[in-house]
Design a protein around this motif. Structure first.
Motif: not given
Length: 349
Positions: A73-99
């Protein structure tokens, strides 16, 4: 019902306002004639999965924010939060973290219990977690993790668990695993025992295409698995797996699709739709596709009809109770707040 902290309350208000405001705006995304789109929720970070609860609540993995939302009905609510996150990709040349990735997928096993991927953990430590209501990731009941299954030095165990689906009898959750390419497992969770086990190996069946992204029960005794293959290359594949023998019984190529990542069965039909991310490591290209796919009984090339060709990084899709197709897409840019869920109406069998 747990009380939300203040920041969660503000987040709910923001997401609800955005959803209500943008739901009236039609964004065509290169849709075929007769199809219409609307925004459902915006302001997400790398949304990775959409599914529906038995009572019809849209459920979204807001992966980069480490949380799972429910929308109704147009409302977005948090069900579960607090999950770990990590970057999937790191640029080998610049070290930039992505995704930035957290909970990549979820599926409801009954009216009150949801299973969620704990995909922000390291490969080989990821689990599927069960929740009986609102709360924190730490409150979930986890499965076991799956350690390396091959002698490949790159094999760190199963990771980036995604593409959840529930068997017709409700006893098994199928999971697309992203471990070493030497096995390319589709895994299964026994709902009662909460045991996670590798079941279908593409490589053991002589299938060279890897990166399983989505699963779908196909009758009571088989499962479809969608493999995206190498990024930017038209080598995607759908494989039908026999549950009893654990062998591949049919395969379909997907002409014209480069990076298929999500699929859903068209209601009242034996055809499916597939979303193609049109993958790139540096930006979101406005070339994502939505395609209607018919699967010949004998296998071989699928019949692919493109329904949209200007989506913004679509990764997952599911039909809702109203017959609309809901699509999670990265939006104009990843790793920020541009992710969104849109709904497309008018798709026919």
């Amino acid at each position: 019902m747990l009380n939300y902290r203040f920041r969660d309350f503000v987040s709910v208000l923001t997401l609800s306002f955005v959803a209500l405001t943008h739901s009236l705006e039609a964004q065509e995304y290169g849709l075929s004639e007769g199809l219409k789109s609307r925004a459902v929720v915006t302001g997400l970070c790398n949304p990775s999965s959409v599914t529906f609860s038995p009572d019809g609540r849209l459920t979204v993995c807001d992966s980069g924010n480490g949380r799972v939302l429910v929308v109704k009905d147009g409302k977005a609510e948090t069900l579960v939060d607090g999950f770990e996150t990590e970057y999937w990709k790191v640029d080998a040349e610049t070290g930039t973290k992505r995704f930035l990735l957290g909970p990549l997928s979820s599926v409801w096993v009954n009216d009150s219990t949801i299973a969620i991927a704990n995909s922000g953990a390291k490969d080989g430590a990821e689990t599927v977690m069960f929740f009986d209501g609102e709360g924190k990731a730490a409150d979930g009941k986890p499965t076991n993790a799956v350690s390396p299954t091959s002698d490949d030095a790159a094999d760190k165990g199963e990771g980036n668990l995604c593409g959840f689906s529930l068997s017709e009898d409700g006893k098994t959750i199928y999971v697309a695993g992203q471990g070493a390419d030497a096995k390319s497992w589709v895994l299964a969770v026994d709902v009662e025992s909460k045991k996670l086990t590798p079941v279908f190996s593409a490589d053991e069946q002589g299938i060279e295409i890897n990166s399983p992204m989505a699963t779908m029960p196909w009758g009571s005794d088989s499962v479809l698995a969608l493999y995206s293959g190498a990024g930017g290359k038209e080598d995607g594949l759908i494989v039908q797996w026999d549950v009893r023998s654990k062998k591949a019984v049919r395969q379909w190529t997907l002409p014209g699709l480069a990076d298929p990542m999500g699929m859903a069965r068209v209601p009242n039909s034996d055809s499916i739709v597939v979303v193609d991310n049109h993958w790139t490591l540096t930006e979101v290209l406005p070339k994502g596709k939505l395609a209607h796919v018919a699967l010949p009984k004998a296998g071989g090339p699928a019949k692919v009809e493109v329904l949209a060709n200007e989506l913004l990084g679509p990764v997952s899709c599911a039909f809702g109770p109203n017959g609309d197709l809901y699509i999670a897409q990265l939006g104009e840019a990843f790793d920020g707040d541009k992710g969104e869920v849109i709904a497309v109406s008018g798709i026919k069998p």
